[in-house]
Design an enzyme around this catalytic site. Structure first.
Site, PDB file in Angstrom:
ATOM      1  CG  HIS A   1      -4.665  -3.968   2.800  1.00 53.91           C
ATOM      2  ND1 HIS A   1      -4.143  -3.563   4.019  1.00 53.91           N
ATOM      3  CD2 HIS A   1      -5.074  -2.840   2.187  1.00 53.91           C
ATOM      4  CE1 HIS A   1      -4.239  -2.248   4.120  1.00 53.91           C
ATOM      5  NE2 HIS A   1      -4.797  -1.781   3.023  1.00 53.91           N
TER       6      HIS A   1
ATOM      7  CB  CYS B   1      -0.976  -0.044   1.175  1.00 56.41           C
ATOM      8  SG  CYS B   1      -2.028  -1.502   1.114  1.00 56.41           S
TER       9      CYS B   1
ATOM     10  CD  GLU C   1      -3.635  -6.707   5.570  1.00 55.85           C
ATOM     11  OE1 GLU C   1      -4.606  -5.919   5.532  1.00 55.85           O
ATOM     12  OE2 GLU C   1      -2.654  -6.608   4.798  1.00 55.85           O
TER      13      GLU C   1
END
Length: 380
Positions: free
Chosen positions: A354, A264, A356
């Protein structure tokens, strides 16, 4: 921002965009006034993770899914220490949450943390407006003594813009801390916190990585003081053109050739470190359903995004940089925005989304394994 929490669900509220468009609804969460950049998120689930993502600092988030609050709020899914959005916009809030993990309602949590919101407006019309006109400043006003429309519009136009905003230090940790490896420790990683989500070091810990989370103000010396096998740069809010300090630190790491991974905001930092520019997207990518192609494999992933800026790098050629050759490794299939970079002569790469994925799809989890492979290769 001024807030109060009494009788919010019956209190009139007004949303005012900086171009003069007005939406009228009911207060949701705290009562008062708040300002920020109006953006929309296309995720149908995961609102708790969205609210507590530090990358949303100083943004008023419009949820495109009409029914929000179904699963309430719990204490396990928080991605950071607080709600970071400056305002929240929903169409039909759930009257009663229904989930075995819920301990309180979304409305109660917003009110408890002083987050001003609005409900009962046509969020589809608002989203279409933002898609056509672009993300812009907005104010939400609620209470029995609302200002007149001219006063509200003037206050919105006095609010700071997102372009030129340097925000990462406002959301990052001020003290270094350690997330221990789960099971056998295999590697040590220094993670520069520019607005990190809690699930990110957890995903690394699952792979045997001891993560030293460092403040956004950390220096190159601070990074190497933990004797890292790799260095990670996190997500975060604000305009990457202001992030001169993280760019300088990243260049110091690239010069040493330490394995490096950014996501990001970290992707934008890598872009700047390599000499590319950045620019503000018209309305950004926010949600958990964005299609991205990994050009190194040809695979298309469904990914979780939250970014209003992007890297300006050539899509179809290898670029020469001060640190060797670089190329665009990932691209958004909706609009051809750069979604990843990799160096071909040094162990460094980044993505704009992202991996995760909390909440969201897990298609991109392999990127943490790719980071591990870089560290294994460097050690060998």
């Amino acid at each position: 921002m001024t807030t109060s929490t009494r009788g919010a669900h019956r209190t009139p509220a007004v949303l005012v965009l900086e171009d003069g468009r007005i939406f009228r609804g009911r207060a949701y969460g705290a009562v008062g006034a708040t300002f920020g950049e109006a953006v929309f998120s296309t995720g149908m689930t995961g609102y708790q993770e969205t609210l507590t993502d530090p990358s949303y600092h100083r943004q008023v988030v419009v949820m495109t899914a009409p029914h929000i609050g179904n699963t309430g709020i719990n204490d396990e899914d928080m991605e950071s220490r607080k709600i970071w959005v400056s305002g929240y916009v929903v169409r039909d809030p759930a009257r009663v949450p229904s989930n075995w993990r819920s301990t309180r309602t979304l409305d109660q949590e917003l009110a408890a943390q002083g987050v001003v919101g609005i409900s009962g407006i046509d969020t589809r019309a608002l989203t279409r407006h933002l898609r056509e006109r672009g993300a812009m400043r907005v104010g939400i006003f609620s209470g029995n003594a609302l200002p007149d429309e001219g006063t509200m519009l003037a206050e919105v136009r006095q609010a700071p813009e997102m372009s030129g905003a340097d925000l990462s230090a406002e959301v990052a940790t001020t003290e270094a801390y350690v997330v221990p490896a789960i099971g056998e420790k295999k590697f040590t990683v220094a993670a520069v916190d520019l607005g990190i989500k809690g699930m990110t070091p957890h995903r690394m810990a699952e792979r045997g990585i001891e993560v030293h989370v460092l403040p956004a103000t950390a220096t190159v010396e601070d990074v190497y003081a933990v004797e890292p096998d790799g260095v990670f740069f996190s997500n975060g809010p604000g305009d990457p053109s202001t992030a001169d300090h993280p760019v300088s630190v990243m260049r110091g790491i690239l010069e040493r050739g330490t394995p490096l991974f950014g996501i990001c905001f970290g992707n934008q930092i890598l872009g700047r470190a390599l000499g590319f520019g950045t620019f503000k997207l018209k309305y950004g990518h926010r949600g958990i359903n964005q299609p991205v192609q990994d050009r190194t494999t040809g695979k298309v992933e469904v990914t979780a995004h939250n970014h209003g800026f992007a890297v300006d790098a050539p899509l179809d050629q290898v670029s020469d940089t001060p640190y060797g050759r670089a190329e665009v490794s990932h691209v958004c299939l909706n609009d051809n925005v750069v979604e990843g970079l990799q160096l071909l002569d040094r162990p460094a790469f980044s993505v704009q989304y992202h991996p995760e994925a909390a909440a969201g799809p897990h298609d991109a989890a392999y990127l943490f394994d790719r980071f591990v492979s870089l560290m294994e290769g460097q050690r060998a």
